[in-house]
Design an enzyme around this catalytic site. Sequence first.
Site, PDB file in Angstrom:
ATOM      1  N   HIS A  17      26.604 -48.019  -1.023  1.00  0.00           N
ATOM      2  CA  HIS A  17      25.834 -48.376  -3.002  1.00  0.00           C
ATOM      3  C   HIS A  17      26.886 -50.213  -2.879  1.00  0.00           C
ATOM      4  O   HIS A  17      28.258 -50.421  -3.434  1.00  0.00           O
ATOM      5  CB  HIS A  17      26.581 -48.346  -4.348  1.00  0.00           C
ATOM      6  N   HIS A  52      24.360 -39.512   0.569  1.00  0.00           N
ATOM      7  CA  HIS A  52      23.892 -38.394  -0.508  1.00  0.00           C
ATOM      8  C   HIS A  52      22.771 -37.437  -0.827  1.00  0.00           C
ATOM      9  O   HIS A  52      22.048 -37.128  -1.432  1.00  0.00           O
ATOM     10  CB  HIS A  52      23.189 -39.853  -1.988  1.00  0.00           C
ATOM     11  N   GLU A  64      21.200 -38.595  -4.917  1.00  0.00           N
ATOM     12  CA  GLU A  64      21.618 -37.160  -5.353  1.00  0.00           C
ATOM     13  C   GLU A  64      21.588 -36.327  -5.963  1.00  0.00           C
ATOM     14  O   GLU A  64      21.012 -35.518  -5.540  1.00  0.00           O
ATOM     15  CB  GLU A  64      23.185 -37.748  -5.377  1.00  0.00           C
ATOM     16  N   THR A  88      28.649 -35.098  -7.786  1.00  0.00           N
ATOM     17  CA  THR A  88      29.283 -35.051  -6.989  1.00  0.00           C
ATOM     18  C   THR A  88      30.280 -36.638  -7.831  1.00  0.00           C
ATOM     19  O   THR A  88      31.268 -36.633  -7.800  1.00  0.00           O
ATOM     20  CB  THR A  88      29.749 -35.473  -5.307  1.00  0.00           C
ATOM     21  N   ASN A 112      29.991 -43.985  -9.412  1.00  0.00           N
ATOM     22  CA  ASN A 112      31.415 -44.152  -8.847  1.00  0.00           C
ATOM     23  C   ASN A 112      32.472 -45.369  -9.736  1.00  0.00           C
ATOM     24  O   ASN A 112      33.732 -45.070 -10.048  1.00  0.00           O
ATOM     25  CB  ASN A 112      31.799 -42.787  -7.817  1.00  0.00           C
TER      26      ASN A 112
HETATM   27  S1  SF4 Z   1      32.551 -39.233  -2.893  1.00  0.00           S
HETATM   28 FE1  SF4 Z   1      32.201 -37.045  -2.094  1.00  0.00          FE
HETATM   29  S2  SF4 Z   1      30.362 -36.139  -1.664  1.00  0.00           S
HETATM   30 FE2  SF4 Z   1      30.120 -37.943  -2.220  1.00  0.00          FE
HETATM   31  S3  SF4 Z   1      30.447 -39.149  -0.066  1.00  0.00           S
HETATM   32 FE3  SF4 Z   1      32.657 -39.810  -0.654  1.00  0.00          FE
HETATM   33  S4  SF4 Z   1      33.000 -37.218   0.464  1.00  0.00           S
HETATM   34 FE4  SF4 Z   1      30.767 -36.804   0.312  1.00  0.00          FE
END
Ligand code: SF4
Length: 290
Positions: A40, A74, A130, A166, A229
Amino acid sequence: MNIEIEKSSGFCFGVSKVIQMAEEILDKGDKLYCLGEIVHNEEEVNRLAEKGMIFIEKEDLLKLKDETVLIRAHGEPPSTYEICEERNISIIDGTCPIVNALQKQIRNSYKNSDTQNDQIVIYGKTSHPEVKALNGQINNSAVIIRNSEDIKKINPEKNLTLFSQTTMDSEGFTEMENQIRGNAKEHPGVKVEVKNTICKHISHRQPGIVDFAQSYDILIFVAGRNSSNGKILFDICKKENDNSKFISEVDQLKEEWFDSVANVGIAGATSTPAWVLKLVKERIESFKII
Ligand code: SF4
């Protein structure tokens, strides 16, 4: 002016791995399709598109035959693998091992459950790739929750197992868990099992970003507009430091933000490339006020 990039910013290992897989293929000059944005982050997507990567959506698979498609970190639901098999499309599977393990955990939980009495609940965003991939593992039977309002969708008479996307925030997950456990007290006999499946690369960053955001006069947070995130980490920064700015591209920086500023912090999401953070630093350094 002191300008620092937060040490933990930049790609997590799942994203680094899939980008490396893609670059190895593109560097050989081979044709490669990628299902959805590989990460992203618009700048990284553009960089890879310039190297030849072709970005497609799931419906486009029906127009392909005998091609090679990369699955991003994802993951994808089983239906994607079925379409690829039918159309002789080779898959380069870049699903992050942590996401892969979560998919397996959800499948096993479903297999060992009784649909009459048990339900699987996922804390996440319905439209996030995801979550679609996780839900696809169990015939799209999960209840997806993101806030207190969504908790009403849960059947209070059934046992439940709670998982998380996650990349969600730990605070929100704990809030959901507490509300679910509170509701379950009114239904004796209903079992609640909680699996905190937030990736450690995300949850471990949260305390560090709090300290970092507090330490600077201005905090520049760099992430793609679709990064979950990024949104979560930026909200934390904004709470800790009101003078936090969210940008997706270097050109969104405004010179006047840096008037009378002595310390600048730069941070990014797990999907923000280190090279973009460096460009941001260089652009700030180029402003005449320095
Ligand atoms: S944030 Fe964690 S679960 Fe998501 S791609 Fe990165 S390492 Fe993998």
